[in-house]
Design an enzyme around this catalytic site. Structure first.
Site, PDB file in Angstrom:
ATOM      1  N   ASP A   9       0.934  -1.291  -0.585  1.00 45.87           N
ATOM      2  CA  ASP A   9       0.276  -0.220   0.007  1.00 45.87           C
ATOM      3  C   ASP A   9       0.540   1.069   0.053  1.00 45.87           C
ATOM      4  OD1 ASP A   9      -2.210   1.780  -0.130  1.00 45.87           O
ATOM      5  OD2 ASP A   9      -1.310   1.362   2.923  1.00 45.87           O
ATOM      6  N   ASP A  11      -0.072   4.964   0.671  1.00 47.52           N
ATOM      7  CA  ASP A  11      -0.525   6.153   2.586  1.00 47.52           C
ATOM      8  C   ASP A  11      -0.392   5.906   3.376  1.00 47.52           C
ATOM      9  OD1 ASP A  11      -0.292   7.296   0.044  1.00 47.52           O
ATOM     10  OD2 ASP A  11      -2.241   8.461   0.429  1.00 47.52           O
ATOM     11  N   TYR A  22      -5.240  14.183   0.821  1.00 48.85           N
ATOM     12  CA  TYR A  22      -4.982  13.540  -0.349  1.00 48.85           C
ATOM     13  C   TYR A  22      -3.045  14.266  -1.438  1.00 48.85           C
ATOM     14  CZ  TYR A  22      -9.451  11.621  -1.455  1.00 48.85           C
ATOM     15  OH  TYR A  22     -10.396  11.463  -1.109  1.00 48.85           O
ATOM     16  N   THR A  53      -2.294   1.223  -5.406  1.00 51.09           N
ATOM     17  CA  THR A  53      -2.812   2.338  -4.181  1.00 51.09           C
ATOM     18  C   THR A  53      -4.194   3.260  -4.899  1.00 51.09           C
ATOM     19  OG1 THR A  53      -1.868   4.897  -3.860  1.00 51.09           O
ATOM     20  CG2 THR A  53      -1.394   3.506  -5.613  1.00 51.09           C
ATOM     21  N   ASN A  54      -5.021   2.935  -3.865  1.00 49.23           N
ATOM     22  CA  ASN A  54      -5.787   3.383  -3.651  1.00 49.23           C
ATOM     23  C   ASN A  54      -6.117   5.333  -4.441  1.00 49.23           C
ATOM     24  OD1 ASN A  54      -7.822   1.427  -3.571  1.00 49.23           O
ATOM     25  ND2 ASN A  54      -8.541   1.946  -1.986  1.00 49.23           N
ATOM     26  N   GLN A  55      -6.572   5.474  -5.336  1.00 45.38           N
ATOM     27  CA  GLN A  55      -6.538   7.492  -5.600  1.00 45.38           C
ATOM     28  C   GLN A  55      -7.513   8.002  -5.949  1.00 45.38           C
ATOM     29  OE1 GLN A  55      -3.476   8.432  -4.664  1.00 45.38           O
ATOM     30  NE2 GLN A  55      -2.267   6.854  -3.938  1.00 45.38           N
ATOM     31  N   ARG A 104     -10.959  -1.112  -7.179  1.00 42.02           N
ATOM     32  CA  ARG A 104     -10.499  -0.946  -5.678  1.00 42.02           C
ATOM     33  C   ARG A 104     -10.760  -1.647  -4.452  1.00 42.02           C
ATOM     34  NH1 ARG A 104     -11.094   5.090  -4.013  1.00 42.02           N
ATOM     35  NH2 ARG A 104     -11.481   4.585  -0.935  1.00 42.02           N
TER      36      ARG A 104
HETATM   37 MG   LIG Z   1      -2.467   3.090   3.517  1.00 41.43          MG
END
Ligand SMILES: [Mg+2]
Length: 178
Positions: A9, A11, A22, A53-55, A104
């Site tokens: 992951d 962040d 963000y 990574t989810n963005q 996602r």
């Molecule tokens: Mg995270």
């Protein structure tokens, strides 16, 4: 050696997570110092390293795909400079949470795509993340997981550490079992 992989992951693992915000540019991308050691251990053991990574900030229009590419180019350059390695591939899901896209997290799409692309067995892969959605995505993809968090969740990871520094002491042993 059969191919093996660690899914990361971003962040909260690679860089500091911003509170209710963000990362929109490289000035907001602050590495977590202990991650360099984590990354070095993974790559020097011959594992592939994937970023998933989810963005949804892109879906929300807060930054663009090209802003994200710029951040990731910066990240890769810094990694090479500090560790001699970089991520083998970076995968991101720009969709909004409400779209419930298969790629996602906590859905397994990004992980499954990379397992297939690189012909890696689920039993030869593990996910390192800080969020419930990372642990759930790993479970949904049929791979193991390591959670870095002060908290534990109902869906328990295979391994849990309070910090990357704690993980770094055990990571070699965990990866040798894969
Ligand atoms: Mg995270």
């Amino acid at each position: 050696m059969d191919k093996k992989a660690v899914f990361f992951d971003r962040d909260g693992i690679v860089n500091l997570k911003l509170e209710n915000d963000y990362v929109k540019n490289i000035d907001e991308f602050i590495f977590i110092e202990d991650f360099f050691e984590t990354f070095k251990i993974v790559k020097s053991m011959g594992f592939l390293a994937f970023l998933v990574t989810n963005q949804q900030g892109i879906g929300k229009g807060l930054y663009t795909e090209s802003d994200l590419k710029e951040i990731h180019t910066f990240m890769q350059n810094q990694l090479v400079e500090r560790t001699g390695f970089e991520f083998d591939e970076i995968s991101f899901a720009p969709n909004l949470a409400i779209e419930n896209d298969f790629r996602r997290k906590p859905n397994p799409g990004m992980i499954l795509e990379l397992l297939q692309k690189y012909s890696i067995l689920p039993s030869s892969a593990i996910m390192i993340g800080d969020s419930y959605s990372d642990i759930l995505a790993a479970k949904n993809a049929g791979i193991r997981s390591i959670q870095i968090s002060k908290y534990t969740y109902e869906i328990s990871p295979n391994f849990h550490f309070q910090s990357l520094a704690e993980l770094n002491l055990k990571l070699q042993n965990i990866l040798m079992e894969l």
